[in-house]
Design a protein around this motif. Structure first.
Motif, mmCIF file in Angstrom:
data_model
loop_
_atom_site.group_PDB
_atom_site.id
_atom_site.type_symbol
_atom_site.label_atom_id
_atom_site.label_comp_id
_atom_site.label_asym_id
_atom_site.label_seq_id
_atom_site.Cartn_x
_atom_site.Cartn_y
_atom_site.Cartn_z
ATOM 1 N N SER A 85 7.429 -33.258 -19.775
ATOM 2 C CA SER A 85 5.190 -33.432 -20.423
ATOM 3 C C SER A 85 4.936 -35.243 -20.666
ATOM 4 O O SER A 85 4.038 -36.012 -20.461
ATOM 5 C CB SER A 85 5.781 -33.430 -21.902
ATOM 6 O OG SER A 85 6.439 -33.599 -22.452
ATOM 7 N N ARG A 86 6.267 -36.145 -20.981
ATOM 8 C CA ARG A 86 6.152 -37.185 -20.606
ATOM 9 C C ARG A 86 5.454 -37.838 -19.548
ATOM 10 O O ARG A 86 5.251 -39.347 -19.381
ATOM 11 C CB ARG A 86 7.459 -37.979 -21.824
ATOM 12 C CG ARG A 86 7.378 -39.501 -21.540
ATOM 13 C CD ARG A 86 8.866 -39.684 -22.294
ATOM 14 N NE ARG A 86 8.877 -38.942 -23.470
ATOM 15 C CZ ARG A 86 10.223 -38.705 -23.629
ATOM 16 N NH1 ARG A 86 11.010 -38.662 -22.754
ATOM 17 N NH2 ARG A 86 10.721 -38.054 -24.879
ATOM 18 N N GLN A 87 6.443 -37.225 -18.782
ATOM 19 C CA GLN A 87 5.838 -38.038 -16.899
ATOM 20 C C GLN A 87 4.407 -37.636 -16.449
ATOM 21 O O GLN A 87 4.003 -38.377 -16.106
ATOM 22 C CB GLN A 87 7.029 -36.868 -16.411
ATOM 23 C CG GLN A 87 8.069 -37.387 -16.348
ATOM 24 C CD GLN A 87 9.009 -36.886 -15.215
ATOM 25 O OE1 GLN A 87 9.487 -35.496 -15.912
ATOM 26 N NE2 GLN A 87 8.965 -37.460 -14.057
ATOM 27 N N ARG A 131 -1.256 -29.741 -26.571
ATOM 28 C CA ARG A 131 -0.357 -29.563 -27.930
ATOM 29 C C ARG A 131 -1.022 -31.804 -27.565
ATOM 30 O O ARG A 131 -0.369 -32.446 -27.317
ATOM 31 C CB ARG A 131 1.098 -29.361 -27.672
ATOM 32 C CG ARG A 131 0.948 -28.207 -27.182
ATOM 33 C CD ARG A 131 1.003 -27.456 -28.658
ATOM 34 N NE ARG A 131 1.733 -25.455 -27.942
ATOM 35 C CZ ARG A 131 2.722 -25.442 -28.786
ATOM 36 N NH1 ARG A 131 4.083 -26.384 -29.276
ATOM 37 N NH2 ARG A 131 3.089 -24.220 -29.043
ATOM 38 N N ALA A 132 -0.626 -31.864 -29.431
ATOM 39 C CA ALA A 132 -0.941 -33.164 -29.604
ATOM 40 C C ALA A 132 0.624 -34.350 -29.180
ATOM 41 O O ALA A 132 1.449 -33.380 -29.291
ATOM 42 C CB ALA A 132 -0.994 -33.319 -31.258
ATOM 43 N N MET A 133 0.927 -35.445 -28.705
ATOM 44 C CA MET A 133 1.351 -35.985 -28.634
ATOM 45 C C MET A 133 1.144 -37.534 -29.321
ATOM 46 O O MET A 133 0.184 -38.178 -29.957
ATOM 47 C CB MET A 133 1.586 -36.604 -27.295
ATOM 48 C CG MET A 133 1.762 -34.787 -26.042
ATOM 49 S SD MET A 133 2.502 -35.768 -24.465
ATOM 50 C CE MET A 133 3.692 -36.444 -25.003
ATOM 51 N N VAL A 134 2.305 -37.994 -30.163
ATOM 52 C CA VAL A 134 2.527 -39.035 -30.212
ATOM 53 C C VAL A 134 2.668 -40.709 -29.499
ATOM 54 O O VAL A 134 3.952 -40.329 -29.142
ATOM 55 C CB VAL A 134 3.522 -39.261 -31.726
ATOM 56 C CG1 VAL A 134 3.789 -40.288 -33.019
ATOM 57 C CG2 VAL A 134 2.788 -38.363 -32.504
ATOM 58 N N ALA A 135 2.700 -42.025 -29.827
ATOM 59 C CA ALA A 135 2.880 -42.936 -29.658
ATOM 60 C C ALA A 135 3.847 -43.755 -30.443
ATOM 61 O O ALA A 135 2.871 -43.431 -31.179
ATOM 62 C CB ALA A 135 1.774 -44.064 -28.850
ATOM 63 N N TYR A 269 -3.661 -39.138 -25.064
ATOM 64 C CA TYR A 269 -2.639 -38.510 -24.118
ATOM 65 C C TYR A 269 -2.205 -37.069 -25.193
ATOM 66 O O TYR A 269 -2.176 -36.949 -26.262
ATOM 67 C CB TYR A 269 -1.234 -38.612 -22.860
ATOM 68 C CG TYR A 269 -2.047 -39.870 -22.584
ATOM 69 C CD1 TYR A 269 -2.884 -40.177 -21.467
ATOM 70 C CD2 TYR A 269 -1.092 -41.002 -23.329
ATOM 71 C CE1 TYR A 269 -3.808 -41.166 -21.090
ATOM 72 C CE2 TYR A 269 -1.461 -42.480 -22.190
ATOM 73 C CZ TYR A 269 -3.022 -42.407 -21.063
ATOM 74 O OH TYR A 269 -3.024 -43.902 -20.565
ATOM 75 N N THR A 270 -2.309 -35.643 -24.336
ATOM 76 C CA THR A 270 -1.622 -35.186 -24.740
ATOM 77 C C THR A 270 -0.914 -33.615 -23.610
ATOM 78 O O THR A 270 -1.049 -34.375 -22.174
ATOM 79 C CB THR A 270 -3.341 -33.451 -25.374
ATOM 80 O OG1 THR A 270 -3.684 -33.308 -23.807
ATOM 81 C CG2 THR A 270 -3.590 -34.395 -26.602
ATOM 82 N N ALA A 271 0.488 -33.470 -24.604
ATOM 83 C CA ALA A 271 1.061 -32.584 -23.490
ATOM 84 C C ALA A 271 0.127 -31.023 -23.161
ATOM 85 O O ALA A 271 -0.464 -30.127 -23.847
ATOM 86 C CB ALA A 271 2.148 -31.617 -23.946
ATOM 87 N N ARG A 272 -0.062 -30.691 -22.057
ATOM 88 C CA ARG A 272 -0.824 -28.944 -21.096
ATOM 89 C C ARG A 272 0.255 -28.269 -20.868
ATOM 90 O O ARG A 272 0.406 -28.252 -19.892
ATOM 91 C CB ARG A 272 -2.447 -29.723 -21.053
ATOM 92 C CG ARG A 272 -3.200 -31.050 -21.239
ATOM 93 C CD ARG A 272 -3.916 -31.236 -20.261
ATOM 94 N NE ARG A 272 -5.277 -30.279 -20.157
ATOM 95 C CZ ARG A 272 -5.872 -29.494 -19.161
ATOM 96 N NH1 ARG A 272 -5.283 -30.248 -18.156
ATOM 97 N NH2 ARG A 272 -6.591 -29.040 -19.146
#
Length: 305
Positions: A85-87, A131-135, A269-272
């Motif tokens: 997901s990070r990639q 899904r929400a992501m955090v920096a 950015y979000t994880a899809r």
């Protein structure tokens, strides 16, 4: 020619073999396929003598993975899914996660259902859940030293985890609070079923736009989990004379010195994630964690003659 990707855990033979089989199958369907391991999403740790380890987020994508990719298939457990997901998050690539690990809380299906899942995938018979992501950013004298995308949680603690730490925490424009604990967790709703849950935090459904702050073994009864809007950034100042360790999603981290500050804010950015059927979070809680199972009464005692 449509383009797809495969990200796999290269230390698991079954994932390696399945990746090659999937590539051949997709190529036979007329797809252009790119293979990569999840290693590129594991940033590793900065070192005390080389603390600056800043990798631009968009540079983590493997070769061939870009906004033109229709989807990527992930073969592994939750750790591989977190790395993948990070990639791909900066490019908006949806992921179909196939469980070849143990818990598989983030995965969608299993290897024994792969043929049916692949048919649905190439036919477009799915929906995408975001899904929400955090920096997470580490600043040292206003210089960005380290940055990473977080899907589950950020954990800040002493090395080794044997004694109490002190933190000053600012949430948005609210007054700072002091927390004394073995460590501190900032979690997304996705991460609420991971370390934060073990540390006593609540389960949060994925569609709620919040973050949670969970002290690890707090020194005070007044220090408990806090849930707040994810529109507010969080800044953490370590109030310790010695360095701390920050770990993100269990597979990336860096040292945090007394003069540093850690900043977290919701990422654009979000994880899809590809869902082959409508997502049912409560069913997942029941299947993976046993939540909401019906109470079974103890058998009536039988009086022996």
């Amino acid at each position: 020619m449509p383009k797809a990707g495969i990200i796999y855990n290269d230390i698991k033979p079954v994932a390696c073999q399945t990746a090659e089989e999937l590539r051949d199958k997709l190529v036979s369907y007329g797809w252009d396929v790119f293979l990569a391991t999840g290693v590129g999403g594991i940033l590793g740790y900065s070192k005390p003598n080389r603390p600056i380890c800043h990798t631009p987020l968009k540079s983590l994508a493997p070769q061939g993975f870009d906004e033109d990719m229709a989807f990527a298939i992930v073969l592994g457990g939750d750790g591989t899914v977190l790395a993948a997901s990070r990639q791909v998050a900066p490019w908006g690539i949806p992921l179909l996660a196939i469980n070849t690990g143990h818990m598989g809380f983030l995965t969608e299906t299993y290897l024994n259902r792969l043929p049916q899942s692949l048919e649905m995938l190439v036919e477009g018979a799915y929906e995408v859940e975001e899904r929400a992501m955090v920096a997470v950013q580490l600043y040292r004298q206003d210089v960005l030293c380290w940055e990473v995308l977080c899907l589950n949680e950020m954990v800040l603690h002493r090395e080794p985890l044997t004694s109490m730490c002190h933190f000053e925490v600012e949430v948005g424009r609210h007054a700072p609070v002091d927390i004394a604990a073995d460590g501190i967790i900032v979690s997304t709703p996705t991460g609420s079923t991971a370390y934060a849950l073990s540390a006593g935090g609540p389960v949060i459904t994925p569609n709620v736009p919040v973050l949670q702050l969970v002290p690890i073994c707090p020194h005070s009864l007044a220090s408990r989990a806090l849930v707040f809007a994810d529109s507010e950034p969080v800044t953490i100042f370590p109030a310790n004379p010695t360095r701390l360790v920050m770990v993100v999603d269990g597979n990336a981290g860096c040292y945090v010195l007394p003069e540093d500050r850690v900043r977290l804010q919701r990422s654009p950015y979000t994880a899809r994630f590809i869902r082959l059927k409508p997502p049912e979070f409560f069913h997942l809680l029941r299947e993976k964690l046993g939540w909401g199972l019906p109470h079974v009464a103890k058998p009536t005692s039988v009086e022996l003659p």
